[in-house]
Design an enzyme around this catalytic site. Sequence first.
Site, PDB file in Angstrom:
ATOM      1  N   GLY A 198       0.779  -1.241   0.000  1.00 19.58           N
ATOM      2  CA  GLY A 198       0.000   0.000   0.000  1.00 19.58           C
ATOM      3  C   GLY A 198       0.796   1.268   0.000  1.00 19.58           C
ATOM      4  O   GLY A 198       0.242   2.361   0.155  1.00 19.58           O
ATOM      5  N   THR A 199       2.136   1.189  -0.160  1.00 20.78           N
ATOM      6  CA  THR A 199       2.954   2.408  -0.095  1.00 20.78           C
ATOM      7  C   THR A 199       3.101   3.098  -1.448  1.00 20.78           C
ATOM      8  O   THR A 199       3.682   4.172  -1.525  1.00 20.78           O
ATOM      9  CB  THR A 199       4.349   2.086   0.460  1.00 20.78           C
TER      10      THR A 199
ATOM     11  N   LYS B  53       3.998   1.412  -4.730  1.00 22.53           N
ATOM     12  CA  LYS B  53       4.969   0.866  -5.685  1.00 22.53           C
ATOM     13  C   LYS B  53       4.353   0.744  -7.082  1.00 22.53           C
ATOM     14  O   LYS B  53       4.928   1.195  -8.080  1.00 22.53           O
ATOM     15  CB  LYS B  53       5.469  -0.498  -5.203  1.00 22.53           C
TER      16      LYS B  53
ATOM     17  N   GLU C 127     -10.653   0.196  30.293  1.00 25.23           N
ATOM     18  CA  GLU C 127     -10.222   1.273  29.384  1.00 25.23           C
ATOM     19  C   GLU C 127      -9.746   2.495  30.163  1.00 25.23           C
ATOM     20  O   GLU C 127      -8.806   3.179  29.748  1.00 25.23           O
ATOM     21  CB  GLU C 127     -11.369   1.647  28.438  1.00 25.23           C
TER      22      GLU C 127
ATOM     23  N   ASP D 177      -3.896  -7.112  24.726  1.00 25.68           N
ATOM     24  CA  ASP D 177      -2.842  -6.381  25.441  1.00 25.68           C
ATOM     25  C   ASP D 177      -1.687  -7.314  25.788  1.00 25.68           C
ATOM     26  O   ASP D 177      -0.512  -6.958  25.622  1.00 25.68           O
ATOM     27  CB  ASP D 177      -3.413  -5.777  26.731  1.00 25.68           C
TER      28      ASP D 177
END
EC number: 3.4.24.-
Length: 653
Positions: A239-240, A242, A460, A534
């Site tokens: 997704g960069t 190319k 949270e 976590d």
Amino acid sequence: MAKDKKNINDKKPKFSPYWIYGILIALFLGFQLFSNNGYEEGNKITSSDFFKYLEEGDVEKVEIINEKVAKVYLTDDAEAKETHKKSIPKTYFPSVNKLPNYSFEFGDLAIFQNKIDEIKKTQTTETQIIFGTDSDPWGNLLMGILPFILLIGVWIFIMRRMSGGAGGGAGGQIFNIGKSKAKLFDQNTEVKTTFKDVAGLEGAKEEVQEIVDFLKFPEKYTTLGGKIPKGALLVGPPGTGKTLLARAVAGEAKVPFFSLSGSDFVEMFVGVGASRVRDLFKQAKEKSPSIIFIDEIDAIGRARGKNAMSGSNDERENTLNQLLTEMDGFGTNANVIVIAATNRADILDKALMRAGRFDRQIFVDLPDIRERKEIFEVHLRPLKKAKDLDTDFLSKQTPGFSGADIANVCNEAALIAARNGKKAVDKQDFLDAVDRIIGGLEKKNKIITPSEKKAVAYHEAGHATVSWMLEHAAPLVKVTIVPRGRSLGAAWYLPEERLIVRPEQMLDEMCAALGGRAAEKVIFNKISTGALSDLEKVTKQARAMVTIYGLSDKIGNITYYDSGQNEYGFTKPYSEQTAELIDSEISTIIEEQYQRAIKLLEENKDKLTQLAEVLLEKEVIFKDNLEKIFGERLFKKELAYNKVAEKNAEEEE
């Protein structure tokens, strides 16, 4: 005038092979229709009517066909009678022989013939009885050749499907299966993507632009003795941009551009991949100077000999060998540049990566804050956005996003605005889009008990409290206890964009991640399964500290990470004693941060409770709510990077 003539020619019907099929079918039907000299058979009657006409002496002869059907021929006098006027057969063509007036089917032939003989004896008629057979030669011929026609048709269909197309041309027929499937872009093909559409990627864009410039103006470089590079490998996360960069090259270059995927070389037939490589480079050399772009080259460029299950004659290896030879073999290719893209450069063959084949490896990294702003500006062009929309704010809210992610955020924001009936896309729509992409869709109708909701709220709130108290933890943006995706609650943080990470920064992040479970322990003196994600994150960080980055004093400055490691290797690069030490050190690091989080929350238990009550009431809280309870945060070092980026952007303007 020439244009009008061309339009007239375009309107003329073009020849199609299906016309021949239609003509043959029409001829066959015509033969079937007129095989009986084109007449309609006589009227159908019953056997009792026939015997009545026979007794009256109206029947000249009876023709018995296939021992089932009787064709009745009347005398000339009988045809003149009013009763038989409608029995005269109608013909399309004149016939030499007389045609039957009536026809009917009968049962047993012996009984039928005896009845006729009895009537002939009593009436002394001269009716002739003739036996004959009737056949359909064209129908018999069709039934004979139909199985062969079906077999040939099925064979042609299978061959066309196997060869990847149903028409002529390269790869369209079984004899052209070794032809290249590359799509050609040249001056006659309109490609709208240019370098202006590629935001960010300054270094990569500069190197690719130089290749395009070399093809356009080779004298500029050859006069100094320089040679055109053989190839450029674009490497980076998915997704960069190319493939987008390659599309821009196709749009900018005024030379033939062959584009295809690495999987286009792979086929079920042996030797097809190598044949397609040869054909591709043959076409490129004929149109040189030219560019070949191979997307996802790891489909054929995987390192040879790594797969233990492959045989001695691996089709993929043959394809790779042919590609290596074509790129830099005994017969060198002049003015043919190969550009390839992959996000798995670590598994590519070393022979493919060497200088002389891929001279340049261009790393296309995730965009930083300044590049994200440029990417947002590109994708915001087609949107009807609010006038006060701040692209700097959007770029700060999306750390770690790739160009494809940013395009998805813009599209999702437009859809959210349309769903809410807005006339422009505003800031809140983009924030909702980021939440939607990171956390998933809100599930407000999910059934959750009050005790579970309270546990989630304190969990949270524990994350938010610990991260607020620690210097290197990421600052809070938003906390919600509305279920999203697979999670019952979520917290959004704005991490600092660092190029290097220090041990104290990793430990603070681990402590903040364990704040949720610590809050459950402090408030309820019980823990739950809600901290799975976590714990997974913390365990990975601790293992990376010990085994990869060498940040453990007990293990020392040793890394057990090998970038060139065989993917099929199952042995550990350390002894059993070291493995026990590693496990002990990982457990110690995690337990220390857990106890540190518990201590912080016990010291601020009243504020934790207050924050959880606000969260239960509003379901969503922001940074402002924490400032009211805890006061202004003491640590602001995380904004330093953003200020430097803003300063650089102002200097460039």
